[in-house]
Scaffold this active site. Structure first.
Site, short mmCIF file in Angstrom:
data_model
loop_
_atom_site.label_atom_id
_atom_site.label_comp_id
_atom_site.label_asym_id
_atom_site.label_seq_id
_atom_site.Cartn_x
_atom_site.Cartn_y
_atom_site.Cartn_z
N TRP A 104 0.79 -1.22 0.00
CA TRP A 104 0.00 0.00 0.00
C TRP A 104 0.82 1.27 0.00
O TRP A 104 0.30 2.35 -0.24
CB TRP A 104 -0.92 0.02 1.23
CG TRP A 104 -0.22 -0.28 2.52
CD1 TRP A 104 -0.17 -1.48 3.17
CD2 TRP A 104 0.57 0.63 3.32
NE1 TRP A 104 0.59 -1.38 4.31
CE2 TRP A 104 1.05 -0.09 4.43
CE3 TRP A 104 0.91 1.98 3.20
CZ2 TRP A 104 1.86 0.48 5.41
CZ3 TRP A 104 1.72 2.57 4.18
CH2 TRP A 104 2.18 1.81 5.26
N ASN A 105 2.12 1.21 0.29
CA ASN A 105 2.87 2.46 0.47
C ASN A 105 3.16 3.16 -0.86
O ASN A 105 3.12 4.37 -0.96
CB ASN A 105 4.17 2.21 1.25
CG ASN A 105 5.08 1.22 0.55
OD1 ASN A 105 4.63 0.23 -0.02
ND2 ASN A 105 6.37 1.47 0.61
N LYS A 140 -2.11 -8.79 -7.28
CA LYS A 140 -2.95 -8.47 -6.13
C LYS A 140 -2.35 -7.27 -5.42
O LYS A 140 -1.40 -7.39 -4.65
CB LYS A 140 -3.06 -9.63 -5.14
CG LYS A 140 -4.21 -9.41 -4.13
CD LYS A 140 -4.05 -10.18 -2.84
CE LYS A 140 -3.26 -9.42 -1.81
NZ LYS A 140 -3.91 -8.17 -1.31
N GLU A 199 -5.47 -3.65 -0.76
CA GLU A 199 -6.88 -3.27 -0.73
C GLU A 199 -7.08 -1.83 -0.26
O GLU A 199 -8.10 -1.22 -0.55
CB GLU A 199 -7.66 -4.23 0.17
CG GLU A 199 -7.89 -5.61 -0.42
CD GLU A 199 -6.66 -6.48 -0.45
OE1 GLU A 199 -6.59 -7.41 -1.28
OE2 GLU A 199 -5.71 -6.21 0.35
N GLY A 202 6.75 -6.85 0.48
CA GLY A 202 6.04 -6.74 1.74
C GLY A 202 6.92 -7.11 2.91
O GLY A 202 8.16 -7.00 2.84
N SER A 203 6.31 -7.58 3.97
CA SER A 203 7.03 -7.84 5.21
C SER A 203 7.83 -9.14 5.14
O SER A 203 7.54 -10.03 4.34
CB SER A 203 6.04 -7.92 6.38
OG SER A 203 5.24 -9.09 6.27
N GLU A 257 10.98 -8.70 -2.45
CA GLU A 257 11.53 -7.48 -1.88
C GLU A 257 10.87 -7.32 -0.52
O GLU A 257 9.68 -7.02 -0.42
CB GLU A 257 11.22 -6.27 -2.76
CG GLU A 257 11.73 -4.96 -2.19
CD GLU A 257 10.99 -3.76 -2.73
OE1 GLU A 257 10.86 -2.76 -1.97
OE2 GLU A 257 10.52 -3.80 -3.87
N LEU A 258 11.65 -7.53 0.54
CA LEU A 258 11.08 -7.59 1.89
C LEU A 258 11.46 -6.34 2.68
O LEU A 258 11.67 -5.28 2.11
CB LEU A 258 11.52 -8.89 2.56
CG LEU A 258 11.22 -10.16 1.74
CD1 LEU A 258 11.73 -11.40 2.45
CD2 LEU A 258 9.73 -10.27 1.44
N CYS A 318 10.08 1.56 1.78
CA CYS A 318 10.95 0.45 2.18
C CYS A 318 12.41 0.86 2.19
O CYS A 318 13.21 0.29 2.94
CB CYS A 318 10.72 -0.75 1.26
SG CYS A 318 11.00 -0.39 -0.50
N GLU A 345 11.94 -1.87 11.75
CA GLU A 345 11.67 -0.85 10.75
C GLU A 345 10.47 0.01 11.17
O GLU A 345 9.37 -0.50 11.33
CB GLU A 345 11.38 -1.53 9.41
CG GLU A 345 11.13 -0.58 8.26
CD GLU A 345 10.82 -1.32 6.97
OE1 GLU A 345 10.96 -0.69 5.90
OE2 GLU A 345 10.45 -2.51 7.02
#
Length: 479
Positions: A152-153, A176, A179, A229-230, A251-252, A285, A383
């Site tokens: 979402w960022n 995906k 949301e 994401g995380s 990419e975490l 990130c 983080e």
């Protein structure tokens, strides 16, 4: 109150809205109000998207690289045409300022443009043979349908990165997005269709994350997983993909250090650091999140940094005067409160900002500066993903490198120095995938983007990112 619109997944070129499916609201983070009702895909919808992606792959992968290039260039042109509209979508749903949102759209268009060209250069090789009657060839072939998951960022930029690399390689894609901010990605998908991407080659899903991800990863049609994401979710998806033996690009998390040496250009380092730290309200990130500043300039650096940070206008990103918008959702406020209070409780000093929310409605948080943060503070290991800047005083480059590397993350890192010797030591000693020296610009489309340690697997951008979407075939052809 803004009018609530109905939006939903895009499968096979058709929008799915309602139909008895589960829905959820999309909120404006500047007001907390619902501005859209988002239809969520059912498991049957997810399976249908994967099935259609297999058909779309057969149709798209046989297009010549030149044809695919022209289509991607058309997408880039259409994004620039619709940049103002798409920027407003991003600001209303994610919160960032209109200027930042405009940059996200135009940067995504640049990415499509670059991949339109690079996709024409997916060269194989002819390898000299050991036998005069055998020809040895190395061929590159698109891996197949890709399941992509974006956060979402940067709702558009990170989705566009995945979609553009997949399409340029000749793959179909099921994306995906988050949301929380769906509209810009849906608009991008429609621009892809408008520009000539087959309806079955691109699909957009929203839904219960665990159900969608597990269904796609387990689908026999999906051949590659791309996720941003995380770390915790990445580990879960990696285990699912590993059981299915599917290619992955992850990419975490990041927790990017900034090393500022005593010979740095102080004014330049401060100005760039403030701009990068509080861009997108710190929800990046690769945002600078841990500042290691040499003792000789520490007080001057923190003083100038805090003065500029405290003067930033924090307001609705739709306003021309906004310099920082709200956080994207309420749970980020709770995270900021916990990290700031933990650091102060362990001895850090609050120089500016607040260790609590600024006002309601909306999810606003003032730029916050913490100095002399102790090693055991959570914010030096976790983080923050928000507008809190923790500072640590260092006495030497060795100390800075040791503390900068003392986390599980290794996505990006930054340093400011005018010494070639220091620059070489930082270049060799800082364990990150992307390093900015006297700059925070580390995401050019033509450059690879990747993480080390727990920050990622594979390469998400550049020529290497394109090759991550290819299979290599070794051919021995005898006369």
């Amino acid at each position: 109150m803004s009018k609530v619109k109905s939006i939903g997944p895009l499968i096979g070129g058709e929008s799915l809205v309602g139909g008895g499916r589960q829905t959820r609201p999309v909120l404006n983070p500047a007001t907390g109000e619902a501005i859209a009702e988002l239809t969520l895909a059912s498991q049957d919808d997810v399976r249908d998207a994967a099935d259609r992606a297999a058909k779309g792959f057969l149709e798209w992968s046989v297009k010549t690289p030149l044809v695919r290039s022209n289509v991607l260039r058309g997408v880039a042109l259409a994004m620039r045409r619709d940049a103002a509209e798409m920027a407003q979508m991003l600001t209303r749903e994610q919160g960032k300022t209109l200027k930042e949102a405009q940059g996200e759209v135009l940067g995504s268009a640049d990415l499509f443009d670059w991949l339109a060209e690079e996709g024409k250069r997916l060269y194989g090789r002819v390898v000299p043979s050991r036998s005069p009657d055998v020809q040895q060839l190395v061929l590159l072939e698109p891996v197949g349908p890709v399941a992509a998951f974006s956060p979402w960022n940067y709702p558009l930029a990170l989705a566009a990165r995945k979609v553009a690399h997949a399409l340029a390689a000749g793959c179909s894609v099921v994306i995906k997005p988050a949301e929380e901010a769906p509209s810009a990605v849906l608009h991008l998908a429609r621009l892809c269709l408008e520009s000539g991407v087959p309806a079955d080659a691109i699909h957009v899903l929203f839904g219960v994350p665990a159900m969608v991800s597990e269904t796609l990863v387990e689908s026999a049609h999906i051949q590659k997983i791309s996720f941003t994401g995380s770390v915790s979710v990445g580990r879960h998806l990696a285990s699912l993909a590993g059981r299915a033996l599917k290619k992955v690009t992850f990419e975490l998390g990041g927790h990017s250090p900034v090393i500022v040496m005593e010979d740095a250009d102080l004014d330049l380092a401060v100005a760039l650091s403030v701009a990068s730290k509080f861009r997108n309200a710190g929800q990046i990130c690769i945002a600078p999140t841990r500042f290691f500043v040499h003792d000789a300039i520490y007080d001057a650096f923190v003083g100038k940094f805090s003065e500029i940070a405290s003067a930033l206008r924090v307001e609705d990103g739709m306003l021309d005067t906004a310099q920082m918008g709200p956080l994207a959702h309420e749970r980020r406020l709770h995270a900021m409160e916990e990290l700031a209070q933990d650091a102060v409780g362990r001895g850090a000093r609050l120089v500016t900002g607040m260790a609590e929310r600024t006002r309601a409605p909306g999810f606003f948080w003032k730029p916050t500066v913490l100095t002399d943060v102790p090693k055991d503070a959570r914010i030096l290991q976790e983080e923050p993903f928000g507008p809190i800047a923790p500072f640590v005083r260092i006495a030497s480059l060795d100390q800075a490198l040791q503390q900068a590397n003392d986390v599980q993350f290794g996505l990006a890192g930054y340093a400011f120095t005018r010494s070639l010797r220091n620059a070489r030591r930082i270049q060799d000693g800082l364990k990150v995938g992307a390093l900015g020296m006297n700059t925070f610009n580390v995401t050019a489309p033509e450059m690879p983007f990747l993480g080390v340690k727990d920050s990622g697997l594979g390469v998400a951008q550049g020529k290497e990112g394109l090759l991550d979407h290819m299979n290599i075939k070794a051919v021995y052809r005898a006369d």
